[in-house]
Scaffold this motif. Structure first.
Motif, short mmCIF file in Angstrom:
data_model
loop_
_atom_site.label_atom_id
_atom_site.label_comp_id
_atom_site.label_asym_id
_atom_site.label_seq_id
_atom_site.Cartn_x
_atom_site.Cartn_y
_atom_site.Cartn_z
N TYR A 211 0.96 -1.26 -0.07
CA TYR A 211 -0.06 -0.07 0.00
C TYR A 211 0.85 1.33 0.10
CZ TYR A 211 -3.98 -3.02 1.27
OH TYR A 211 -4.81 -4.10 0.99
N THR A 212 2.11 1.08 0.63
CA THR A 212 2.68 2.41 0.56
C THR A 212 3.55 2.77 -0.64
OG1 THR A 212 4.77 1.12 1.58
CG2 THR A 212 3.24 2.25 3.13
N VAL A 213 3.92 1.65 -1.50
CA VAL A 213 4.81 1.92 -2.65
C VAL A 213 4.08 3.05 -3.44
CG1 VAL A 213 5.73 0.90 -4.96
CG2 VAL A 213 5.83 -0.18 -2.57
N PRO A 214 2.82 3.00 -3.86
CA PRO A 214 2.38 4.09 -4.69
C PRO A 214 2.56 5.57 -3.93
CG PRO A 214 0.88 2.27 -4.73
CD PRO A 214 1.65 1.84 -3.49
N TYR A 215 2.21 5.48 -2.88
CA TYR A 215 2.65 6.78 -2.26
C TYR A 215 4.15 7.45 -2.24
CZ TYR A 215 -2.20 6.01 -0.57
OH TYR A 215 -3.56 5.65 -0.49
N MET A 216 4.85 6.62 -2.18
CA MET A 216 6.22 6.92 -2.28
C MET A 216 6.83 7.25 -3.48
SD MET A 216 7.67 6.21 0.52
CE MET A 216 9.23 6.24 0.41
N VAL A 217 6.01 6.73 -4.95
CA VAL A 217 6.60 7.41 -5.99
C VAL A 217 6.17 8.82 -5.97
CG1 VAL A 217 5.60 7.23 -8.40
CG2 VAL A 217 5.91 5.13 -7.14
N ALA A 218 5.31 9.54 -5.29
CA ALA A 218 4.98 10.96 -5.41
C ALA A 218 6.19 11.60 -4.80
CB ALA A 218 3.77 11.41 -4.66
N PHE A 219 7.11 11.03 -3.99
CA PHE A 219 8.32 11.76 -3.54
C PHE A 219 9.53 11.27 -4.29
CE2 PHE A 219 5.29 11.55 -0.04
CZ PHE A 219 4.97 12.71 0.36
N ILE A 220 9.48 10.68 -5.17
CA ILE A 220 10.98 10.26 -6.03
C ILE A 220 11.48 11.46 -6.55
CG2 ILE A 220 11.79 9.25 -8.15
CD1 ILE A 220 9.70 6.92 -7.69
N GLY A 221 10.98 12.64 -6.90
CA GLY A 221 11.61 13.52 -7.37
C GLY A 221 11.83 14.85 -6.39
N VAL A 222 11.74 14.56 -5.00
CA VAL A 222 11.77 15.72 -4.03
C VAL A 222 13.16 16.28 -4.12
CG1 VAL A 222 11.62 16.01 -1.51
CG2 VAL A 222 10.13 14.34 -2.60
N ASP A 223 13.00 17.70 -4.42
CA ASP A 223 13.83 18.65 -4.44
C ASP A 223 14.28 19.00 -2.96
OD1 ASP A 223 15.91 20.42 -4.81
OD2 ASP A 223 14.52 21.91 -5.89
N LEU A 224 15.55 18.61 -2.55
CA LEU A 224 15.67 19.00 -0.85
C LEU A 224 15.84 20.67 -0.72
CD1 LEU A 224 18.54 16.25 -0.50
CD2 LEU A 224 15.97 16.35 0.30
N GLY A 225 15.82 21.13 -1.73
CA GLY A 225 15.65 22.75 -1.82
C GLY A 225 14.14 23.17 -1.39
N ASP A 226 13.45 22.46 -1.85
CA ASP A 226 11.89 22.78 -1.46
C ASP A 226 11.46 22.11 -0.30
OD1 ASP A 226 9.33 23.37 -1.98
OD2 ASP A 226 9.07 22.18 -3.75
N TRP A 227 11.33 23.28 0.75
CA TRP A 227 10.97 22.76 2.20
C TRP A 227 9.54 22.19 2.07
CZ3 TRP A 227 14.55 21.49 5.23
CH2 TRP A 227 15.85 21.81 5.12
N PRO A 228 8.82 22.95 1.55
CA PRO A 228 7.41 22.27 1.56
C PRO A 228 7.35 20.92 1.19
CG PRO A 228 7.19 24.55 0.93
CD PRO A 228 8.45 23.90 0.83
N LYS A 229 7.63 20.50 0.10
CA LYS A 229 7.89 19.17 -0.21
C LYS A 229 8.54 18.39 0.92
CE LYS A 229 6.81 19.59 -4.97
NZ LYS A 229 7.39 19.52 -6.39
N VAL A 230 9.83 18.83 1.29
CA VAL A 230 10.40 18.05 2.33
C VAL A 230 9.75 17.78 3.46
CG1 VAL A 230 12.56 18.09 3.81
CG2 VAL A 230 12.74 18.71 1.12
N ALA A 231 9.18 18.95 3.81
CA ALA A 231 8.03 18.67 5.14
C ALA A 231 6.99 17.65 4.73
CB ALA A 231 7.56 19.97 5.46
#
Length: 121
Positions: A25-45
């Motif tokens: 169940y968690t794998v599909p949700y993890m895909v949304a975070f594959i391209g997380v830019d560490l400089g984009d604090w809202p996405k990191v949060a």
């Protein structure tokens, strides 16, 4: 694990392999975070909140110790009814062996987690 000494001899009465559906169940949700830019604090949060939520879910479902590394190494999680010192107990046990009813195994408590270290002939 086979070289660890100690533990108790147990006889398995009932064994049921516990599927790791939570990971499915968690794998599909993890895909949304594959391209997380560490400089984009809202996405990191958002990613950190998601990981915290997943930790809480795995801890409450008692599947915390079933992680991908253990799965790759061949370990599985079992719901087991077993006998030790003429006492019947139930537990969730981590094992590399297939736990077969009526067989005997060496059970070791490692960091309060029951782990079968080897089959006893």
């Amino acid at each position: 694990m086979n070289r660890i000494s100690g533990g108790e001899n147990i006889k398995v009465n009932k064994s049921l392999k516990n599927p790791t559906d939570l990971m499915n169940y968690t794998v599909p949700y993890m895909v949304a975070f594959i391209g997380v830019d560490l400089g984009d604090w809202p996405k990191v949060a958002g990613f950190l909140c998601f990981m915290l939520f997943m930790f809480i879910l795995t801890y409450k479902s008692k599947q915390l110790f079933m992680n991908p590394i253990l799965a790759v190494l061949g370990y599985s999680l079992y719901d087991v009814d077993y006998e030790v010192n003429n006492c019947t107990r139930s537990a969730r046990i981590l094992s590399k062996e297939d736990l077969v009813p009526e067989d005997r195994y060496r059970l070791l408590m490692l960091a309060s987690l029951p782990i079968v270290t080897k089959k006893i002939n």
